[in-house]
Design a protein around this motif. Structure first.
Motif, PDB file in Angstrom:
ATOM      1  N   ASP A 154      38.462  -0.509  11.020  1.00 38.00           N
ATOM      2  CA  ASP A 154      39.849  -0.500  11.492  1.00 38.00           C
ATOM      3  C   ASP A 154      40.264  -1.852  12.054  1.00 38.00           C
ATOM      4  O   ASP A 154      41.386  -2.311  11.822  1.00 38.00           O
ATOM      5  CB  ASP A 154      40.035   0.595  12.550  1.00 38.00           C
ATOM      6  CG  ASP A 154      40.024   1.987  11.953  1.00 38.00           C
ATOM      7  OD1 ASP A 154      40.146   2.111  10.723  1.00 38.00           O
ATOM      8  OD2 ASP A 154      39.904   2.964  12.712  1.00 38.00           O
ATOM      9  N   TYR A 155      39.375  -2.488  12.793  1.00 41.54           N
ATOM     10  CA  TYR A 155      39.747  -3.738  13.472  1.00 41.54           C
ATOM     11  C   TYR A 155      39.552  -4.972  12.589  1.00 41.54           C
ATOM     12  O   TYR A 155      40.341  -5.915  12.649  1.00 41.54           O
ATOM     13  CB  TYR A 155      38.951  -3.896  14.770  1.00 41.54           C
ATOM     14  CG  TYR A 155      39.575  -3.155  15.924  1.00 41.54           C
ATOM     15  CD1 TYR A 155      40.481  -3.793  16.772  1.00 41.54           C
ATOM     16  CD2 TYR A 155      39.295  -1.825  16.162  1.00 41.54           C
ATOM     17  CE1 TYR A 155      41.067  -3.121  17.831  1.00 41.54           C
ATOM     18  CE2 TYR A 155      39.884  -1.132  17.216  1.00 41.54           C
ATOM     19  CZ  TYR A 155      40.772  -1.791  18.039  1.00 41.54           C
ATOM     20  OH  TYR A 155      41.373  -1.101  19.081  1.00 41.54           O
ATOM     21  N   LYS A 185      31.854  10.203  18.998  1.00 38.55           N
ATOM     22  CA  LYS A 185      31.797  11.640  18.747  1.00 38.55           C
ATOM     23  C   LYS A 185      31.116  12.345  19.919  1.00 38.55           C
ATOM     24  O   LYS A 185      30.120  11.874  20.455  1.00 38.55           O
ATOM     25  CB  LYS A 185      31.028  11.930  17.459  1.00 38.55           C
ATOM     26  CG  LYS A 185      31.723  11.446  16.203  1.00 38.55           C
ATOM     27  CD  LYS A 185      30.910  11.800  14.981  1.00 38.55           C
ATOM     28  CE  LYS A 185      31.598  11.356  13.713  1.00 38.55           C
ATOM     29  NZ  LYS A 185      30.803  11.656  12.509  1.00 38.55           N
ATOM     30  N   ARG A 214      33.389   2.984  11.609  1.00 36.43           N
ATOM     31  CA  ARG A 214      34.804   3.284  11.413  1.00 36.43           C
ATOM     32  C   ARG A 214      35.674   2.379  12.288  1.00 36.43           C
ATOM     33  O   ARG A 214      36.713   1.876  11.846  1.00 36.43           O
ATOM     34  CB  ARG A 214      35.048   4.764  11.747  1.00 36.43           C
ATOM     35  CG  ARG A 214      36.495   5.177  11.815  1.00 36.43           C
ATOM     36  CD  ARG A 214      37.271   4.860  10.573  1.00 36.43           C
ATOM     37  NE  ARG A 214      36.632   5.359   9.379  1.00 36.43           N
ATOM     38  CZ  ARG A 214      36.964   4.977   8.148  1.00 36.43           C
ATOM     39  NH1 ARG A 214      37.909   4.073   7.980  1.00 36.43           N
ATOM     40  NH2 ARG A 214      36.349   5.476   7.108  1.00 36.43           N
ATOM     41  N   MET A 215      35.242   2.152  13.508  1.00 37.95           N
ATOM     42  CA  MET A 215      35.993   1.269  14.400  1.00 37.95           C
ATOM     43  C   MET A 215      35.997  -0.160  13.860  1.00 37.95           C
ATOM     44  O   MET A 215      37.028  -0.853  13.901  1.00 37.95           O
ATOM     45  CB  MET A 215      35.368   1.309  15.799  1.00 37.95           C
ATOM     46  CG  MET A 215      36.060   0.421  16.823  1.00 37.95           C
ATOM     47  SD  MET A 215      35.311   0.627  18.459  1.00 37.95           S
ATOM     48  CE  MET A 215      36.176  -0.646  19.395  1.00 37.95           C
ATOM     49  N   ASP A 223      34.990   4.676  23.233  1.00 38.40           N
ATOM     50  CA  ASP A 223      34.846   6.023  23.800  1.00 38.40           C
ATOM     51  C   ASP A 223      36.086   6.878  23.554  1.00 38.40           C
ATOM     52  O   ASP A 223      35.977   8.075  23.283  1.00 38.40           O
ATOM     53  CB  ASP A 223      34.578   5.933  25.305  1.00 38.40           C
ATOM     54  CG  ASP A 223      33.185   5.404  25.611  1.00 38.40           C
ATOM     55  OD1 ASP A 223      32.358   5.350  24.682  1.00 38.40           O
ATOM     56  OD2 ASP A 223      32.922   5.040  26.770  1.00 38.40           O
ATOM     57  N   GLN A 224      37.244   6.264  23.642  1.00 41.72           N
ATOM     58  CA  GLN A 224      38.481   7.030  23.530  1.00 41.72           C
ATOM     59  C   GLN A 224      38.825   7.409  22.088  1.00 41.72           C
ATOM     60  O   GLN A 224      39.299   8.513  21.836  1.00 41.72           O
ATOM     61  CB  GLN A 224      39.642   6.232  24.125  1.00 41.72           C
ATOM     62  CG  GLN A 224      40.969   6.987  24.101  1.00 41.72           C
ATOM     63  CD  GLN A 224      42.079   6.194  24.765  1.00 41.72           C
ATOM     64  OE1 GLN A 224      41.875   5.077  25.238  1.00 41.72           O
ATOM     65  NE2 GLN A 224      43.263   6.766  24.807  1.00 41.72           N
ATOM     66  N   GLY A 225      38.550   6.508  21.163  1.00 42.02           N
ATOM     67  CA  GLY A 225      39.029   6.759  19.808  1.00 42.02           C
ATOM     68  C   GLY A 225      37.981   7.011  18.753  1.00 42.02           C
ATOM     69  O   GLY A 225      38.311   7.494  17.665  1.00 42.02           O
ATOM     70  N   TYR A 226      36.697   6.730  19.036  1.00 46.14           N
ATOM     71  CA  TYR A 226      35.718   6.773  17.951  1.00 46.14           C
ATOM     72  C   TYR A 226      34.429   7.518  18.279  1.00 46.14           C
ATOM     73  O   TYR A 226      33.774   8.025  17.370  1.00 46.14           O
ATOM     74  CB  TYR A 226      35.359   5.347  17.522  1.00 46.14           C
ATOM     75  CG  TYR A 226      36.543   4.586  16.968  1.00 46.14           C
ATOM     76  CD1 TYR A 226      36.872   4.656  15.629  1.00 46.14           C
ATOM     77  CD2 TYR A 226      37.350   3.814  17.808  1.00 46.14           C
ATOM     78  CE1 TYR A 226      37.964   3.972  15.121  1.00 46.14           C
ATOM     79  CE2 TYR A 226      38.440   3.125  17.312  1.00 46.14           C
ATOM     80  CZ  TYR A 226      38.747   3.206  15.974  1.00 46.14           C
ATOM     81  OH  TYR A 226      39.827   2.536  15.478  1.00 46.14           O
ATOM     82  N   CYS A 261      29.999   5.988  13.832  1.00 42.96           N
ATOM     83  CA  CYS A 261      31.267   5.933  14.570  1.00 42.96           C
ATOM     84  C   CYS A 261      31.738   4.485  14.731  1.00 42.96           C
ATOM     85  O   CYS A 261      32.923   4.189  14.531  1.00 42.96           O
ATOM     86  CB  CYS A 261      31.113   6.587  15.945  1.00 42.96           C
ATOM     87  SG  CYS A 261      30.582   8.302  15.900  1.00 42.96           S
ATOM     88  N   GLU A 272      37.873   1.479  24.203  1.00 45.99           N
ATOM     89  CA  GLU A 272      38.424   1.801  22.885  1.00 45.99           C
ATOM     90  C   GLU A 272      37.459   2.652  22.077  1.00 45.99           C
ATOM     91  O   GLU A 272      37.865   3.595  21.401  1.00 45.99           O
ATOM     92  CB  GLU A 272      38.737   0.499  22.134  1.00 45.99           C
ATOM     93  CG  GLU A 272      39.292   0.697  20.738  1.00 45.99           C
ATOM     94  CD  GLU A 272      40.631   1.382  20.720  1.00 45.99           C
ATOM     95  OE1 GLU A 272      41.044   1.848  19.633  1.00 45.99           O
ATOM     96  OE2 GLU A 272      41.281   1.472  21.792  1.00 45.99           O
TER      97      GLU A 272
END
Length: 243
Positions: A152-153, A76, A148-149, A71-74, A145, A69
């Motif tokens: 969100d969670y 940079k 931010r994750m 690596d794919q979404g957060y 980074c 999650e």
């Protein structure tokens, strides 16, 4: 309760049906729950290892879920627009005034050789944290980074109560005299109502905005609502300085 024979059969049947529903939704949200727990500095992977007695294989699988999650979404991508290999000889000669400045031993570490934010976070010890969002806010420069994750969670509602409350409150915003409010205007009003009591928006800032001159209507814009840029509602401004 299902196994308790002292209870009425109707109650045991109702609880059994409730468990089926609970398992159904837990199966859909289990990864979200586990990621949120890992991103809580009080728990991290230690919670699953010590409290839930995860095996080594299960811990590796959990770490892969969080890693995927992130690596794919957060995460940079650190890519230089122009490396020294791509520069012309004349450019190299102009930029290099001291030949010793380019010694490999003095070069800064390459980003790919460094541990990323997630590795650094998981390798650190758990911390006794009371307000997890305040903790992450203080770490946003260290983990830009991952911060931010985490927001969100860790801000996902545990129940639908808050969502239903927002629907009910939002229904009161557009009365018949304001029936042409755009979605972004409603979002702004609802965010203002939530952020102001929390101190995330200062009253002085609100007063300053109210006193601003009205923006003239553009051609074809009948209601005067201005489209906000994408990402305007992200909570990543400095709380101490206001939004």
């Amino acid at each position: 309760m299902i196994l308790n024979t002292e209870l009425d059969p109707a109650i045991r049947t109702a609880v059994s049906l409730a468990r089926v529903t609970l398992n159904k939704y837990y199966a859909k949200t289990s990864d979200v729950y586990r990621i949120a727990m890992v991103l809580h500095p009080r728990h991290k992977l230690n919670y699953f290892k010590s409290e839930l007695k995860y095996s080594a294989a299960s811990l590796r699988s959990l770490k892969l879920i969080v890693r995927g999650e992130f690596d794919q979404g957060y995460k940079k991508e650190l890519v230089d627009d122009k490396t020294s290999d791509e520069m012309d000889v004349d450019e190299v000669e102009e930029t290099v005034k001291n030949r010793f400045d380019n010694l490999p031993s003095l070069a800064p570490p390459i980003a790919q050789t460094l541990r990323d934010e997630l590795d650094k976070y998981l390798d650190s010890d758990p911390e006794a944290v009371e307000d997890v969002l305040v903790w992450w806010y203080g770490k946003k420069k260290t983990f830009p980074c991952l911060y931010r994750m985490a927001l969100d969670y860790l801000t996902i509602s545990a129940t639908s109560t808050d969502v239903e409350w927002h629907f009910s409150r939002g229904r009161l915003l557009p009365p018949y005299v304001r029936n042409r409010l755009k979605a972004q205007t409603m979002w702004s009003l609802m965010c203002l109502g939530q952020w102001s009591p929390l101190g995330m928006i200062h009253d002085d800032d609100i007063k300053a905005v109210v006193l601003l001159d009205k923006i003239p209507l553009e051609e074809g814009d009948e209601d005067g609502d201005i489209e906000m840029p994408e990402g305007w509602d992200r909570i990543d401004s400095d709380i101490e300085d206001g939004i």
